[in-house]
Design a protein around this motif. Sequence first.
Motif, PDB file in Angstrom:
ATOM      1  N   CYS A  34      -5.908  -5.992  17.684  1.00  0.00           N
ATOM      2  CA  CYS A  34      -5.825  -7.660  16.468  1.00  0.00           C
ATOM      3  C   CYS A  34      -4.672  -8.546  17.430  1.00  0.00           C
ATOM      4  O   CYS A  34      -3.866  -8.328  18.043  1.00  0.00           O
ATOM      5  N   LYS A  35      -5.135  -9.545  16.524  1.00  0.00           N
ATOM      6  CA  LYS A  35      -4.319 -10.855  17.066  1.00  0.00           C
ATOM      7  C   LYS A  35      -3.200 -11.758  15.741  1.00  0.00           C
ATOM      8  O   LYS A  35      -2.579 -11.803  16.659  1.00  0.00           O
ATOM      9  N   ASP A  36      -4.121 -11.160  14.161  1.00  0.00           N
ATOM     10  CA  ASP A  36      -3.398 -11.731  13.313  1.00  0.00           C
ATOM     11  C   ASP A  36      -1.866 -10.533  12.834  1.00  0.00           C
ATOM     12  O   ASP A  36      -1.313 -10.305  13.466  1.00  0.00           O
ATOM     13  N   SER A  37      -2.891  -9.840  12.137  1.00  0.00           N
ATOM     14  CA  SER A  37      -1.980  -9.111  11.330  1.00  0.00           C
ATOM     15  C   SER A  37      -2.985  -8.016  11.244  1.00  0.00           C
ATOM     16  O   SER A  37      -3.950  -7.560  11.614  1.00  0.00           O
ATOM     17  N   TRP A  38      -2.033  -7.108   9.801  1.00  0.00           N
ATOM     18  CA  TRP A  38      -3.940  -5.829   9.546  1.00  0.00           C
ATOM     19  C   TRP A  38      -3.748  -5.781   8.208  1.00  0.00           C
ATOM     20  O   TRP A  38      -3.103  -6.112   7.359  1.00  0.00           O
ATOM     21  N   GLU A  39      -4.624  -5.539   7.870  1.00  0.00           N
ATOM     22  CA  GLU A  39      -4.730  -4.762   6.430  1.00  0.00           C
ATOM     23  C   GLU A  39      -4.843  -3.990   6.164  1.00  0.00           C
ATOM     24  O   GLU A  39      -5.145  -2.831   7.073  1.00  0.00           O
ATOM     25  N   TYR A  40      -4.166  -3.445   4.718  1.00  0.00           N
ATOM     26  CA  TYR A  40      -3.840  -1.859   4.789  1.00  0.00           C
ATOM     27  C   TYR A  40      -4.393  -1.587   3.298  1.00  0.00           C
ATOM     28  O   TYR A  40      -4.242  -1.797   1.953  1.00  0.00           O
ATOM     29  N   ASP A  41      -5.063  -0.050   3.218  1.00  0.00           N
ATOM     30  CA  ASP A  41      -5.880   0.406   2.368  1.00  0.00           C
ATOM     31  C   ASP A  41      -4.416   1.458   1.521  1.00  0.00           C
ATOM     32  O   ASP A  41      -4.526   2.296   1.186  1.00  0.00           O
ATOM     33  N   TYR A  42      -3.314   0.855   1.034  1.00  0.00           N
ATOM     34  CA  TYR A  42      -2.414   1.337   0.438  1.00  0.00           C
ATOM     35  C   TYR A  42      -2.163   1.570  -0.985  1.00  0.00           C
ATOM     36  O   TYR A  42      -1.151   1.426  -1.604  1.00  0.00           O
ATOM     37  N   GLU A  43      -3.296   0.857  -2.474  1.00  0.00           N
ATOM     38  CA  GLU A  43      -3.111   0.418  -3.197  1.00  0.00           C
ATOM     39  C   GLU A  43      -1.358   0.336  -4.113  1.00  0.00           C
ATOM     40  O   GLU A  43      -1.254   0.608  -4.662  1.00  0.00           O
ATOM     41  N   GLY A  44      -1.152  -1.394  -3.318  1.00  0.00           N
ATOM     42  CA  GLY A  44      -0.194  -1.766  -4.275  1.00  0.00           C
ATOM     43  C   GLY A  44       1.149  -1.225  -3.313  1.00  0.00           C
ATOM     44  O   GLY A  44       2.130  -2.076  -3.783  1.00  0.00           O
ATOM     45  N   ARG A  45       0.976  -0.294  -2.812  1.00  0.00           N
ATOM     46  CA  ARG A  45       2.186   0.407  -2.122  1.00  0.00           C
ATOM     47  C   ARG A  45       3.092  -0.501  -1.065  1.00  0.00           C
ATOM     48  O   ARG A  45       2.302  -1.050  -0.264  1.00  0.00           O
ATOM     49  N   LYS A  46       4.163   0.315  -0.774  1.00  0.00           N
ATOM     50  CA  LYS A  46       5.052  -0.829   0.508  1.00  0.00           C
ATOM     51  C   LYS A  46       5.550   0.226   1.388  1.00  0.00           C
ATOM     52  O   LYS A  46       7.029   0.514   0.627  1.00  0.00           O
ATOM     53  N   SER A  47       5.365   0.503   2.785  1.00  0.00           N
ATOM     54  CA  SER A  47       6.344   1.488   3.031  1.00  0.00           C
ATOM     55  C   SER A  47       6.742   0.776   4.277  1.00  0.00           C
ATOM     56  O   SER A  47       6.566  -0.435   4.658  1.00  0.00           O
ATOM     57  N   PHE A  48       8.121   0.904   4.469  1.00  0.00           N
ATOM     58  CA  PHE A  48       8.387  -0.107   5.962  1.00  0.00           C
ATOM     59  C   PHE A  48       7.349  -0.135   6.920  1.00  0.00           C
ATOM     60  O   PHE A  48       6.697  -1.141   8.071  1.00  0.00           O
ATOM     61  N   VAL A  49       5.988   0.924   7.605  1.00  0.00           N
ATOM     62  CA  VAL A  49       5.003   0.663   8.281  1.00  0.00           C
ATOM     63  C   VAL A  49       4.417  -0.595   7.177  1.00  0.00           C
ATOM     64  O   VAL A  49       3.886  -1.447   8.810  1.00  0.00           O
ATOM     65  N   THR A  50       3.657  -0.324   6.368  1.00  0.00           N
ATOM     66  CA  THR A  50       2.810  -1.960   6.258  1.00  0.00           C
ATOM     67  C   THR A  50       4.108  -3.235   5.866  1.00  0.00           C
ATOM     68  O   THR A  50       3.521  -3.723   5.885  1.00  0.00           O
ATOM     69  N   GLU A  51       5.040  -3.251   5.580  1.00  0.00           N
ATOM     70  CA  GLU A  51       6.334  -4.158   5.939  1.00  0.00           C
ATOM     71  C   GLU A  51       6.713  -4.912   7.153  1.00  0.00           C
ATOM     72  O   GLU A  51       6.027  -5.806   7.367  1.00  0.00           O
ATOM     73  N   PHE A  52       6.374  -3.805   8.041  1.00  0.00           N
ATOM     74  CA  PHE A  52       6.924  -4.318   9.511  1.00  0.00           C
ATOM     75  C   PHE A  52       4.961  -4.386  10.632  1.00  0.00           C
ATOM     76  O   PHE A  52       5.618  -4.537  11.741  1.00  0.00           O
ATOM     77  N   ASP A  53       4.474  -4.019  10.110  1.00  0.00           N
ATOM     78  CA  ASP A  53       3.670  -3.851  10.959  1.00  0.00           C
ATOM     79  C   ASP A  53       3.590  -2.381  11.901  1.00  0.00           C
ATOM     80  O   ASP A  53       2.841  -3.003  12.940  1.00  0.00           O
ATOM     81  N   LEU A  54       4.166  -1.517  10.983  1.00  0.00           N
ATOM     82  CA  LEU A  54       4.082  -0.565  12.982  1.00  0.00           C
ATOM     83  C   LEU A  54       3.505   0.120  12.793  1.00  0.00           C
ATOM     84  O   LEU A  54       3.143   1.015  12.677  1.00  0.00           O
ATOM     85  N   VAL A  55       2.376  -0.379  13.609  1.00  0.00           N
ATOM     86  CA  VAL A  55       0.515   0.416  13.942  1.00  0.00           C
ATOM     87  C   VAL A  55       0.427  -0.012  15.047  1.00  0.00           C
ATOM     88  O   VAL A  55       1.169  -0.657  15.768  1.00  0.00           O
ATOM     89  N   CYS A  56      -0.370   0.438  15.747  1.00  0.00           N
ATOM     90  CA  CYS A  56      -1.006   0.324  17.086  1.00  0.00           C
ATOM     91  C   CYS A  56       0.265   0.604  17.977  1.00  0.00           C
ATOM     92  O   CYS A  56       0.593   1.543  18.510  1.00  0.00           O
ATOM     93  N   SER A  57       0.179  -0.698  18.574  1.00  0.00           N
ATOM     94  CA  SER A  57       1.380  -0.516  20.267  1.00  0.00           C
ATOM     95  C   SER A  57       2.323  -0.571  19.397  1.00  0.00           C
ATOM     96  O   SER A  57       3.366  -0.186  20.409  1.00  0.00           O
TER      97      SER A  57
END
Length: 556
Positions: free
Chosen positions: A117-140
């Motif tokens: 992934c070069k840009d960012s990520w999209e999330y299927d989280y129904e409008g909710r926000k965790s610190f994972v979705t806020e800071f893109d703490l996925v993959c590497s």
Amino acid sequence: MTTFDDLLEEVGSFGRCQRRIFALLCLLSLPFSGVYVGIVFQGFTPDHWCRDSAMVQRREACGWSLADSRRLMVPLVNSSGVLQPSSCEQYEVDWNSTGLTCDTQELDLSGAPVSTCKDSWEYDYEGRKSFVTEFDLVCSDGWLVDMYQCTLNVGFLVGSFAFGYFADMFGRKVTFLISNIMNAISGIVLAVTPNYIAILVFRAIFGFAVKGGWMTCYVLLTEIVGVEYRRTVGILFQMFFSVGVLILPLLAYYITDWRWLQVVIAAPYVLFLSYYWLIPESPRWLISQNNSSKALEITEAMAKENKRKLTKNFETLTEDAGDSSSASLLDLIRTPNMRKHTFILMFNWFTSAVVYQGLIMRVGIARGNVYIDFLISGLVEFPAAFLILFTIERIGRRLPFAFANIVAGASCIISAFIPDSMFWFKTVVACIGRLGITMAFEMVVFVNTELYPTFVRNLGVSVCSTLCDIGGMVSPFLLYRLATIWLELPLIIFGAVAFIAGGLVLLLPETRGVPLPETIDDVEFPNRKKENPLETQQMSKLLKSDVASNKETTSV
């Protein structure tokens, strides 16, 4: 000479005053559960895939659905034996190219090159926000989610020692006040800090103060009730943690932003500041500080609230036999039985933390309804306390303790091989595992206190329980990293560890109906015959010579 236990007989072992203090302090366990396992909701990692700004524009122009764009955007990868859309890779496609059609049936990108992934990520989280979705703490960057829980346990580890020292040096009330001030400040700052590294720092500070304050309350509570109530009060105090576990998913369901959820978790500590004026200092601690007059004043106030009167003349108060200043870490491992008890208890503290915390956090990655699954698994914690209270005086400590670990281990391993299609059966088995490890976690606390002699008892509990916090540091890495290989692999590890812990418990002596040991000799020779004091004396001399020999070897 008069001891505080003599006073408690006059005051009332568990009167109205103690019940009031107990009710107030139990409230402290409610937000503690949010601190300890709130990561399930605050750090929830939803289904995600690569985001490309050009692809988003193409999707809007062509009217594609989110599912269509995802199918076109990312390749399929093998995940636990099943082909699923990749979360960390994307096709390298120029979505601005005029040659691309809007007909998704005609687009075949399977031969296109693949990149991370070069840009960012999209999330299927129904409008909710965790610190994972806020800071893109996925993959590497997924390991940073593990660090969120790891830093908390680092704080727990340091806080246990620091606040234990503060409580003994400055008193329970002042220490509890300092803890709540730090909790309120660090908890609120944690909710508004924009930088993730700073979040980890304040998370560690939050853990440092929360664990220290909780332990101080536990000690204060056990110091003001009669000896016959201490074990029951301690177990019920821990049970309120389970009440908090039930409240947490309800809060998380209605509070969709992890930062506001953090505010709600931290806010009660502001109210707990009022406890400084509602809860007395521990008379036992005051006596240990040679302040018997103040201890007697507090005790008289407790008697008045309990509608009792001190009929005896308590002119002098003495401290009960306590820990000797000569207690040493080496005392825990010098002699055979002490060494055996120490290593087995350490492993059980470690196991309890790893499996308990791992099973709770696993709810967040099990692909079910995280709120319902968390609520169901939390409900099974309540029978644990009642089973302990029912069995420990009828059956003993060792067998229920070992059985709880073995049941937890068996449930983890069996659950790992139950197919997802048998959802309810898998859930029931997992809940049995949660019940078992909850029992084991609650039992290791008081079994630890019953196996060590008086002069080294507090030191033994402190040292062994540090493995609980180390287990808490290890648990998120075991869970999240191994789950990327196979979702059920952590359960296999948890089951194996719990089985070993249960087997080791069977090597410990039974302590039901046995007086608490006062010396290391009592631990090493539990079955010595009183009618043969000469034999006992000879065995004791041999032990002392062995200890002296070990000391000389150590010094060399």
